[in-house]
Write an enzyme that holds these catalytic residues in place. Structure first.
Site, PDB file in Angstrom:
ATOM      1  N   LYS A  54       1.062  -1.316  -0.028  1.00 47.49           N
ATOM      2  CA  LYS A  54      -0.023   0.109  -0.126  1.00 47.49           C
ATOM      3  C   LYS A  54       0.840   1.143   0.045  1.00 47.49           C
ATOM      4  O   LYS A  54       1.829   1.249   0.594  1.00 47.49           O
ATOM      5  CB  LYS A  54      -0.934  -0.090   1.106  1.00 47.49           C
ATOM      6  CG  LYS A  54      -1.964   0.949   1.191  1.00 47.49           C
ATOM      7  CD  LYS A  54      -2.868   0.807   2.526  1.00 47.49           C
ATOM      8  CE  LYS A  54      -3.715   2.132   2.574  1.00 47.49           C
ATOM      9  NZ  LYS A  54      -4.807   1.808   3.620  1.00 47.49           N
TER      10      LYS A  54
ATOM     11  N   SER B 143      -9.866  -0.591   7.177  1.00 53.50           N
ATOM     12  CA  SER B 143      -9.323  -0.237   5.638  1.00 53.50           C
ATOM     13  C   SER B 143      -8.721  -1.569   4.977  1.00 53.50           C
ATOM     14  O   SER B 143      -8.334  -1.560   4.066  1.00 53.50           O
ATOM     15  CB  SER B 143      -8.353   0.837   5.663  1.00 53.50           C
ATOM     16  OG  SER B 143      -9.148   2.040   5.937  1.00 53.50           O
TER      17      SER B 143
ATOM     18  N   SER C 129      -9.766   1.947   2.972  1.00 50.58           N
ATOM     19  CA  SER C 129      -8.925   2.521   1.744  1.00 50.58           C
ATOM     20  C   SER C 129      -7.883   1.806   1.251  1.00 50.58           C
ATOM     21  O   SER C 129      -7.271   2.212   0.307  1.00 50.58           O
ATOM     22  CB  SER C 129      -8.106   3.755   2.764  1.00 50.58           C
ATOM     23  OG  SER C 129      -7.256   3.177   3.711  1.00 50.58           O
TER      24      SER C 129
END
Length: 484
Positions: A78, A177, A153
């Site tokens: 990420k 997330s 996210s």
């Protein structure tokens, strides 16, 4: 054999036996990326040249007898996790040109294992969002339905795993997330106990809530990745003084007699009926494996969303004060220092980030601190106490991961409250600091994945993985793949 479609636990023994070379794996992975990335848009940065260099290093390690657990495995990271010398943007224009001068602890551990970095995945800007629509670069699509969001996210990481654009990925979880995108994309996502995995090198959103964890194709893969990334880190003052253990040891162990708590507050009006049916089916399946369902109450659940959005935004307004255009990132010139700060932040931050900074600054202001922030911290303690009381009666808590399957792109972006409520079942876990996993438990009539959430006691990731693995192995859902 398309090597990109294999699981982590399938590739590791093949590499060990010399039946597959790391170079061959990344050829298949990048071939897949070339085929589908134009549709899915899971990545912000692809590290193609770097990946081939890392594959050579992995092969040298294998030939010299220095193979580690994840040697030669292609993993996506990420884009809020620092990778030295590799663009790390947090999906924000304010960090469009930020190349970290240091490595995060989790990626350092992966580097020590001679992993292969495929790229940095898309996300909601500074991890603020539940759909990956808040990225400053592009919107990631759900591989199961390209008109729908992948969740957020960590939407890029979940979409990349679901689309076989990597073997596994790392995400971060502040209010759901990792778990919510895993649910929407039909993969496995584990949020470890707060402090179990080092946050050093994770760009901070809300420091008392953030936690890094794995997003994988199956439960055993999550256990394997946890073996590498967990453990105490002196570089992180919030890191728990607990060393990593072998989480794979518990896979396949008996689950008969385990008490699973079913919180009545998690079966609410407004929840998608198909989600409710899939969760009830999953509970029946766990019952057939010998688990004992027990109705429990988590009475302060109704205050969780409000509590979270006061605490998280307050911490964010403080953490994001450092982005001012002086040392790194975007700089917009002004006639004086104050104007430079204002112009840089105004142009660099997106709408949702600005909204949360404003909300957090308001909550921390002198006139409202007692009424909002202090009160939210008190309610957080009550929520934590709810979990402690529940775990006196049961071993685990079983809930839906999200109140609905993946929603359409654009459906909630203009309604912040509706967007925030999509994390209603995951937020309490972060407030309490306990671990939880999401794994597939079926599909809606439209063919969209539904996720089952299993919540455990602090530092009982092994137990969560044991129960999740037992459920996974008795159902076919983890074998389903999107048709891209």
């Amino acid at each position: 054999m398309e090597l990109n479609k294999l699981k982590l636990t399938e590739l590791v023994p093949l590499i060990s036996k010399g039946e597959v070379r790391p170079h061959e794996i990344i050829i298949d992975v990048f071939k897949r990326v070339q085929e589908v990335e134009g549709k899915v848009k899971a990545y912000i940065t692809l590290t193609v040249e770097k990946a081939y260099d890392m594959a050579r290093e992995a092969e040298n390690a294998i030939f010299s007898g220095k193979k580690s657990l994840l040697t030669g495995i292609p993993i996506a990271v990420k884009d809020n996790i620092c990778t030295k010398g590799i663009l790390t943007t947090c999906a924000s224009k304010i960090l469009y040109n930020f190349y970290p001068p240091y490595e995060s602890t989790v990626t350092s551990k992966l580097l020590n294992n001679k992993y292969i970095l495929i790229g940095k995945t898309n996300m909601d800007e500074f991890a603020m969002g539940s759909s990956t629509e808040n990225s400053g670069f592009h919107v990631t699509k759900n591989p199961w339905d390209l008109e729908r969001v992948p969740g957020g996210s960590s939407g890029g990481s979940a979409a990349a795993v679901a689309a076989d654009e990597c073997i596994a990925a790392l995400g971060s979880d502040t209010g759901g997330s990792i778990r919510q995108p895993a649910s929407f994309c039909g993969v496995v996502g584990l949020k470890p106990t707060y402090g179990r995995v080092s946050r050093f090198g994770l760009v901070a959103f809300a420091s008392s809530l953030d936690q890094i964890g794995p997003i994988t194709k199956c439960v055993a893969d999550a256990a394997l990745l946890m073996n590498v990334i967990s453990g105490h880190d002196p570089m992180d003052s919030t890191s728990a003084p607990i060393e990593s253990s072998d989480f794979t040891e518990y896979l396949g162990k008996e689950v008969k007699g385990i008490k699973i708590g079913i919180p009545k507050e998690y079966f609410i009006e407004g929840m998608d009926k198909e989600v409710e049916e899939r969760i009830k089916d999953a509970i029946k399946e766990l019952e057939s494996l010998g688990c004992i369902p027990v109705e429990i109450s988590l009475p302060h659940t109704e205050y969780a969303v409000a509590t979270y959005y006061i605490i998280a935004t307050s911490e964010a307004s403080s953490n994001l004060a450092r982005y001012d255009g002086v040392k790194y990132g975007l700089r917009v010139q002004g006639k004086d220092l104050l104007e430079m700060y204002m112009k840089t932040r105004s142009r660099g931050f997106g709408t949702e980030v600005k909204r949360r900074i404003m909300l957090g600054t308001y909550s921390l202001s002198a006139g409202y601190y007692e009424a909002y922030y202090k009160k939210a911290q008190q309610v957080r303690t009550l929520i934590k106490n709810d979990f402690e009381k529940a775990f006196e009666k049961v071993d685990f808590i079983v809930t839906p991961t999200a109140p609905s399957p993946a929603f359409k792109i654009g459906e909630k972006i203009d309604d912040p409250l509706q967007m925030y409520l999509s994390d209603i079942f995951t937020i309490s876990v972060n407030l309490a600091g306990v671990p939880a996993i999401s794994l597939p438990c079926g599909f809606s009539e439209k063919g969209l994945p539904v996720g089952l959430q299993i919540i455990g006691k602090p530092f009982d990731e092994a137990g969560i993985l044991q129960l999740a693995y037992a459920y996974e192995q008795s159902t076919p859902w983890h074998k389903m793949k999107p048709l891209l």
